[in-house]
Write a protein that holds these residues in place. Structure first.
Motif, PDB file in Angstrom:
ATOM      1  N   CYS A  31       0.838  -1.201   0.000  1.00 44.54           N
ATOM      2  CA  CYS A  31       0.000   0.000   0.000  1.00 44.54           C
ATOM      3  C   CYS A  31       0.876   1.255   0.000  1.00 44.54           C
ATOM      4  O   CYS A  31       2.048   1.215   0.387  1.00 44.54           O
ATOM      5  CB  CYS A  31      -0.879   0.033   1.239  1.00 44.54           C
ATOM      6  N   CYS A  60       1.827  -9.649   4.282  1.00 40.79           N
ATOM      7  CA  CYS A  60       2.091  -8.743   3.175  1.00 40.79           C
ATOM      8  C   CYS A  60       3.492  -8.937   2.601  1.00 40.79           C
ATOM      9  O   CYS A  60       3.731  -8.647   1.434  1.00 40.79           O
ATOM     10  CB  CYS A  60       1.851  -7.309   3.609  1.00 40.79           C
ATOM     11  N   CYS A 114       3.591   2.222   2.841  1.00 39.26           N
ATOM     12  CA  CYS A 114       3.884   1.067   3.698  1.00 39.26           C
ATOM     13  C   CYS A 114       5.388   0.819   3.739  1.00 39.26           C
ATOM     14  O   CYS A 114       6.058   0.762   2.713  1.00 39.26           O
ATOM     15  CB  CYS A 114       3.185  -0.173   3.182  1.00 39.26           C
ATOM     16  N   ASN A 139       4.397  -4.371  12.461  1.00 43.81           N
ATOM     17  CA  ASN A 139       3.452  -3.296  12.166  1.00 43.81           C
ATOM     18  C   ASN A 139       2.244  -3.328  13.086  1.00 43.81           C
ATOM     19  O   ASN A 139       1.227  -2.684  12.830  1.00 43.81           O
ATOM     20  CB  ASN A 139       3.023  -3.325  10.685  1.00 43.81           C
ATOM     21  N   CYS A 173       1.122   0.378   9.135  1.00 43.30           N
ATOM     22  CA  CYS A 173       0.181  -0.248   8.222  1.00 43.30           C
ATOM     23  C   CYS A 173      -0.931   0.755   7.965  1.00 43.30           C
ATOM     24  O   CYS A 173      -2.001   0.682   8.583  1.00 43.30           O
ATOM     25  CB  CYS A 173      -0.381  -1.537   8.808  1.00 43.30           C
TER      26      CYS A 173
HETATM   27  S1  SF4 Z   1       1.208  -3.980   5.943  1.00 42.29           S
HETATM   28 FE1  SF4 Z   1      -0.671  -2.756   5.776  1.00 42.29          FE
HETATM   29  S2  SF4 Z   1      -0.101  -1.008   4.586  1.00 42.29           S
HETATM   30 FE2  SF4 Z   1       1.501  -2.514   4.282  1.00 42.29          FE
HETATM   31  S3  SF4 Z   1       0.914  -3.614   2.426  1.00 42.29           S
HETATM   32 FE3  SF4 Z   1       0.076  -4.735   4.173  1.00 42.29          FE
HETATM   33  S4  SF4 Z   1      -2.004  -3.925   4.419  1.00 42.29           S
HETATM   34 FE4  SF4 Z   1      -0.875  -2.480   3.132  1.00 42.29          FE
END
Ligand code: SF4
Ligand SMILES: Cc1ncc(C[n+]2csc(CCOP(=O)(O)OP(=O)(O)O)c2C)c(N)n1
Ligand SMILES: Cc1ncc(C[n+]2csc(CCOP(=O)(O)OP(=O)(O)O)c2C)c(N)n1
Ligand code: SF4
Ligand code: SF4
Ligand code: SF4
Ligand code: SF4
Ligand code: SF4
Ligand SMILES: [Mg+2]
Ligand SMILES: [Mg+2]
Lengths: 72, 361, 245, 184, 361, 245, 184, 72
Positions: free
Chosen positions: C20, C53, C23, C123, C214
């Motif tokens: 995102c 992620c 991030c 995070n 995040c």
């Molecule tokens: S950690 Fe949060 S901000 Fe980063 S990619 Fe994943 S959902 Fe998106």
């Protein structure tokens, strides 16, 4: 002439604006223009002020910015 | 010919694995297979192999996942509930198409069960050792020589198909001792050559153009999950013709067929001998590969002269016997001789049931 | 003019990460690949992705990789590194992955002193699955599974991985860093480099915890997350080197 | 010909050693097929332990059978558990030093071996199992006594060669008892 | 009549569970069932129930084991690889005969698979959700109303048999929204009465003479493992007559039978309607209980007039379809319509395959 | 004369434990049941057995019990106690069970501050399965899976559960005791009592680690193990109260 | 009668809201059967998102179908992916503010909605989705416009009632465009 | 007369001898006699010396020893 130069890979920019607030010379900013993913990507609004300190590139998560400096 | 050595099942399997080139083993203590990790702990240093006692079965199975990704021949073993804990990793390895050898020295169940032998994990081994509908070749030996030979072969099969292979044993086979002749040990050169073929190993791009990715369907963006599932399904189908293996014994004139696998297979075989001695025309079908199922053996029977089939296993409710019934598909009567809970099937009981089903001589 | 800052070769040419906006997963990918390039190891690296992620790196990082089952990266890395000692090995794991489901694997590998590096992305939430409570979630924080706020009486307190691992004897390098501003990005990069150098020197387990953000699941703009990290999260998770053998 | 044996007692009484002695001897010094199966309870000590040995001219079918030709019983609980496991015509060997309850069967040969006391006498209570082993061989003749003794030297003497003389004595004491108890 | 509410599958299942008296839920995030733990997290405080986000699937499943041992109605849910991780605990719960409700919102596989829906865990659910050969009733709904009703019923079935019950759903069913009518919530008094019947709960001897032990076969010294296995086998057998449940639709004059379960069942049903509209004489057999298998439905068919059976499922290789073939046992041709990898089966494709198998009208 | 010392009612009348001669598992069963009797809770207790020699308590301790899958006792106890808050709940686990396979469950329950008590039996080995290396095995010790001795380079160092758990905020009571001599048995009993009292007062997670022996797998006589515990093991695992909120 | 709809765009564009608006309206204000199915990529942001709605007089058989009556496309990648998913005779609604590549099909009705700009104009770029929703209802008449608007007030206004007026405007702007684009 | 008395449940004794080395008065010891499990169980060899301190019972793992004391 500017001491530094930034090259922006605008398709990778997600408009987080980290670089914008970080640049000590206020070089960077966004316009209305959006990229393929729909983000208002960053551009060098005042390229002439760039000192090539690479702070923008350092903070940029997405490796959008390549920095060049005079006689580095 | 090599000398016969009197060995314990667990150790015979381990030594055979090492001779097949197994250079990584991770495992966690659980009776009745403790002698497997213990054997590897002693032996690995001398072949420059790696033994890790994982912090759990989950970790051990994942360690083998990592080892296989590096291209070495590797193995893990456990027993029943320990295999359940490995099932996620097994599913991952099947999804990532990694060659590993898994051994289950079955104990009673469900749950922790007794530490006594059983064949209660047949369905798990042959139908679903994890989520996602993958399959593995499953081999089940009846005696220690077969255990040794199958273990050795399992490593080749795993590499041939780039897929996990399971040895389904039991606490009895692991704990018993019997003379075996061990296969020859693969040399370091042979093993290096094998490792060199594993171009999928993620040990660094080393100038290669494409980065290598070890993952299952769903993550690799270069090929869709459905494609991977179809590719795997095709491989499984090939096994049906290429990898089914079973023993037929005195089938030709048999009017009654005994069928059993693994440790029960040898007991059934000796029951056949004793019944023959008494004049009963009985024969034996003993699957050695238990996945895929030896349907063809049952299709080849001459049902015109057969009075029935007696399927013997150490599982209550039946598991293997259901596959037998499916294969027979009503062509003759199928009865069962079952036990569980650490009572290995008594030969006398099998003979008794066989006579009942046979009727008048 | 000379190029003084750019992407490293460990990122696919022209790739756009799937993370995102704002991030720090992206930042981590960037600096890790830079360090590996500096060490000339891009072609000799295998990284083991946790599930979360970080898994989005599969289409972003151009290095050999293994996708681990959720939480098990440290077990995989332990075995992989022992079987391929010449390869630079690191795991890349989130806090759900490393500190919840993978807690036993993480601590056990650290306790054995396995010679690989952990890149730990704290995070404070389960990012990929939509913002559930993680073991690292701050007290009071509302998440989808702590809808009334993390309550110490019910959920306990945030877990501090660096401090916990520092109780063990074997680990060689343990540090906590962040990417919330330029000096910290630089320090973070130095920490990653040190960790990798420890590994290359065979010193054993090295661990770099990133205090990250995040934006998506915190429900903040990227810029707001920078402030929140600096003003709030770092109070709970102080930065520093905890071990450097 | 196939002969089956159960040895049963406490963990720690050397139950497995008896069975393995027979098995190794069969494997390494004869052409026979042999299987050995040990069985333990959940407890590490004080629990029960027993083993099954089958020696045969053909591949062994059932390595564990409900009824055997020879039963060796080293303690009371094992007697309770296994007393019906001897086939008619078979032999029951009892460590009579501690086993007092003897089944009332006249279809089998019952050999009382005061093995505990004999071992004590010889100066090492641990060699009780060799006394029993000797008795089995003496009565059953399933294996050549000399081969068994050589195996004992090889396997048990490997770690503790100083035990060889006493083990030999123990075995021979048992052997004599077994021979004497042979049914004519 | 209660009002219909437009709800998401995950939430409808959760709310129905709470109304059935579920007062303990433990789970771990995994798409596509995150909304289940999230719903319980929100709702449990208001019914004085307990929600715990377990540190893993392994822990969550064991938490449910603990909760069930205390006598409360309880549930856990996950998806595919998460269910693999629960398999040891599931086996323990089946061994200890504890009533729990398990839900699997299937995603692709093997391994982590996609987060998209699939039916790739059919074999795991119906044949071996863990070691030891235990069985569970497995229910699979085709729409959200059925999901709600089955969830409610699952708690009663779990208590009736003192055994785990599994709901086999899929990512599609969990994520989709549809109007449902919710069952009435059990009152606290009703729930207290239910809990009071659970005399096995180990909440203290409280003056009772015998201490209570919750464990599986093999550990309880009062009853042998084989006895427990036989007792359980008997219960499983009873299900074959008492608990099989399936829908028949337009079977009477059908010359072609479509068969499918779960989400695919509803698609197949609408395919039947469309085919009928075109004049094809097709009917549907849709198992609602998928363990035990609805063999009886296939035995009741009049094979004299049937051209064939088309079995549809989201699994490659086939799983459910194998059970269909076993049940049909050669009495007519069985063909399959399969997909996997997040592509839910396209109705058009089913219709096309059906027409092919049907031949001329 | 008055009876001043005897077995507690939590042990089956006339029972003989299945533990080996001199094994402190027996001592622990004895003092735990004594404490529970003193608290009048024998009829209101449920103990959750790990898998290991502690499982032999199933035929020894006359209290309600749950047999947990190996390593998962703390997960079961967490749920059980929340669903039956009136019951005194303790887990009874070995070091293989608690500190290896169950490490995540142990630390996570502690970190949530679950209101039950852990009785942790650290005998430095996997007793029941025949003496494999445990995470707590001392450096240099030969076991069946470390046949050349525990080597820090390969296996790391013994794990210290009390110290590790003391890094967490939630736990209410943490202590390490032994049963190697009379004063220590008395202290151990006091620690167990305190732990149970903390639980009854609703203070949260309590943890008592017993440094014990395994004569059978250590290959020592019972008396030798007492000396070894005092002279060697306690140097690695110092006794004491680590937390008492 | 059964009508099927796909709405597709980036995560964050309000894709799901459009689908849910129709679904809730069908469920709560009509006798129709309805299903809604959302589908996300692995990425939380910037990834694709789409949803399927089926509204029917009978129980819905297939809640997700390959070809639909109505397709709503909010961004370029969605157009690439779904452009062939419209049934002949169906309608394609395009957020023409950012979607420039339009398929060359004359068997369907194509409705261009400058929704992004309209929303901008109305002062809230987020209400782009309501403009699109209005257009769909205007053209398709699958649901009474008033009911949809009431649902919007109920569901979206619950948390942010101050948005009701602007949402209403956005919806109505779309509605008008949809009505005008109706094929006669 | 002795101040204390020990009662030994000899079937439960496993002959670990912890009590023997612990008794400050040297009251306890073993004989040739073994119990059902085969252990040489502990007996009070010098019961008259017992002071009822319960140290033996405290150290005894198996709860073999019950202790009585005068006027406790
Ligand atoms: S950690 Fe949060 S901000 Fe980063 S990619 Fe994943 S959902 Fe998106
Ligand atoms: C065994 C298993 N359980 C659960 C999941 C679902 N899952 C996917 S990502 C994730 C966790 C994400 O959280 P974290 O590790 O903190 O990473 P982040 O996305 O926050 O960076 C989970 C639980 C899974 N894939 N496998
Ligand atoms: C899942 C699983 N893995 C392994 C085992 C085998 N097992 C039984 S006891 C035990 C461990 C014993 O060690 P520990 O916990 O230290 O207890 P101790 O016997 O030393 O008191 C193990 C690994 C099991 N029963 N279940
Ligand atoms: S290099 Fe420095 S001055 Fe130039 S744009 Fe970047 S931050 Fe600003
Ligand atoms: S920091 Fe990078 S991604 Fe963020 S706005 Fe600037 S260039 Fe774009
Ligand atoms: S094996 Fe060790 S821990 Fe287990 S009962 Fe015996 S001495 Fe105690
Ligand atoms: S009570 Fe004291 S004096 Fe008496 S036997 Fe026991 S230790 Fe010895
Ligand atoms: S301490 Fe107890 S078990 Fe040990 S010898 Fe003394 S009485 Fe017997
Ligand atoms: Mg996270
Ligand atoms: Mg231990």
């Amino acid at each position: 002439m500017a001491k530094g130069k930034v090259e922006i890979y605008s398709e990778a920019c997600k408009s987080c604006r980290y670089c914008v607030i970080t640049c000590p010379k206020n070089v960077l900013g966004t316009t209305e223009a959006v990229n393929q993913k729909g983000y208002q990507y960053v551009v060098a609004l005042r390229p002439e002020d760039c000192i090539g300190c690479a702070m923008c590139a350092t903070i940029c998560p997405d490796g959008v910015i390549t920095v060049y400096r005079e006689g580095a | 010919m090599a000398e016969k050595i009197f060995m314990k099942g667990c150790e015979a399997v381990s030594e055979s694995a090492i001779r097949a080139g197994c250079r990584f083993f991770a495992g966690y203590p659980i009776t009745p297979q403790n002698e497997v990790p213990e054997y590897f702990a002693r032996r690995m240093p001398s072949v420059k192999g790696v033994f890790i006692q994982g912090e759990s079965e989950v970790a051990s199975a994942n360690m083998v996942y990592g080892a296989a990704a590096s291209g070495v021949r590797c193995m893990t073993s456990s027993s029943s509930c320990g295999i359940s804990l490995k099932s996620e990793a097994i599913s991952f390895m099947a999804g990532a198409r990694l060659p590993v050898v898994l051994a289950n020295f079955q104990r009673g169940g469900p749950g922790i069960g007794t530490i006594q032998p059983a064949q209660q994990d047949y369905n798990q081994a042959t139908k679903a050792s994890g989520n996602g509908g993958f399959r593995m070749l499953v081999l089940s030996p009846s005696d220690l020589q077969e255990a040794v030979d199958m273990t050795y072969r399992a490593f080749d099969l795993a590499d041939k198909y780039q897929n996990p292979v399971m040895l389904l044993l039991d606490g009895f086979t692991g704990a018993m001792m019997e003379p075996v002749i061990l296969p020859e040990a693969k040399t370091d050169e042979e093993l290096d050559a094998i490792r060199a073929t594993k171009t999928y190993a993620t040990t660094g791009k080393k100038g290669g153009k494409q980065h290598k990715v070890i993952c299952g369907p769903g993550l690799d963006t270069r090929v869709s999950q459905e494609e991977m599932n179809r590719r795997d399904a095709k491989m499984y189908e090939g096994w049906e013709t290429d990898e089914i293996d079973y023993e037929e014994f005195l089938i030709d004139d048999a009017e009654l067929i005994l069928t059993a696998y693994g440790i029960t297979g040898r007991i059934a075989k000796s029951a056949v001998k004793l019944l023959r001695a008494e004049g009963y025309k009985v024969g034996l079908i003993r699957p050695r590969t238990i996945y895929p199922f030896s349907k063809v053996a049952f299709d080849n029977l001459d049902y015109g002269k057969i009075r029935g089939i007696l399927s013997a296993e150490m599982a209550i409710p039946e598991q293997f016997s259901t596959d037998v019934k499916t294969a027979v598909c009503g062509r003759t009567k199928v009865e069962t001789a079952l036990s569980s809970g650490g009572n290995i099937l008594d030969r006398g009981y099998i003979i008794e049931q066989a006579k009942k089903l046979y009727g008048d001589k | 003019m000379e190029k003084i800052y750019s992407r490293a070769s460990g990122i696919f040419e022209g790739a756009v990460s799937g993370f995102c906006p704002g991030c720090m997963h992206s930042t981590i990918c960037k600096i890790v690949t830079q360090v590996i390039d500096e060490l000339n190891m891009t072609d000799h690296t295998c990284f083991i992705q946790g599930v979360g992620c970080c898994g989005l790196s599969i289409t972003y990082l151009d290095m050999d990789t293994i996708s681990a089952p959720h939480g098990r990266a440290c077990a995989i890395a332990s075995a992989f590194k022992r079987c391929a000692p010449e390869t630079l090995v690191f795991t890349y794991q989130g806090d759900g992955d490393l500190a919840s489901i993978g807690l036993a694997e993480t601590i056990s590998a650290a306790n054995r002193g396995e010679n690989f590096t952990v890149i730990f992305v704290n995070n404070g939430t389960y990012g990929m699955t939509g913002g559930q409570m993680a073991p690292t979630t701050l007290v009071g924080t509302k998440t989808t599974t702590s809808p009334y706020g993390r309550d110490p009486g019910e959920h306990g307190y945030p877990i501090h991985m660096c401090e916990l691992l520092s109780q063990l004897s074997a680990p060689a390098y343990i540090a906590r860093v962040t990417c919330a501003d330029v000096p910290n990005v630089r320090k973070a990069k130095a920490a990653v480099k040190k960790a990798f150098e420890y590994q290359l020197a065979g010193k054993g387990f090295s661990f770099v915890e990133f205090v990250t953000n995040c934006p998506t699941n915190w429900g903040m703009s990227p810029l707001e997350t920078l402030d929140y990290v600096r003003d709030t999260v770092l109070n709970e998770f102080p930065l520093g080197e905890f071990r450097a053998k | 010909m196939e002969k089956s044996i159960i040895v049963a007692g406490f963990g720690g009484q050397g139950v497995m050693v008896i069975g393995q002695l027979f098995s190794y001897t069969a494997c390494e010094t004869t052409d026979k097929y042999v299987t050995f199966f040990p069985s333990y309870g959940a407890e590490q000590r004080g629990g029960t332990a027993n083993c099954y040995v089958v020696i045969s001219d053909e591949p062994v079918g059932a390595p564990k059978v409900e009824k055997v030709d020879y039963l060796v019983v080293l303690n009371e609980p094992s007697m309770q558990r296994f007393k019906d496991a001897v086939l008619p015509g078979g032999t029951l060997f009892i460590n009579s030093t501690i086993v007092k309850n003897v089944p009332d069967r006249d279809d089998i040969n019952i050999v009382h071996v005061d093995a505990g006391n004999i071992a004590q006498e010889l100066g090492n209570p641990k060699c009780m199992n060799l006394v029993m082993a000797g008795a089995v061989i003496g009565e059953s003749e399933i294996l050549p006594a000399d081969n068994v003794l050589q195996t004992a030297f090889k396997k048990l003497g490997a770690k503790r060669p100083e035990m060889n003389p006493i083990n030999e004595k123990a075995f021979n004491r048992g052997l004599a008892i077994g021979k004497a108890a042979k049914k004519q």
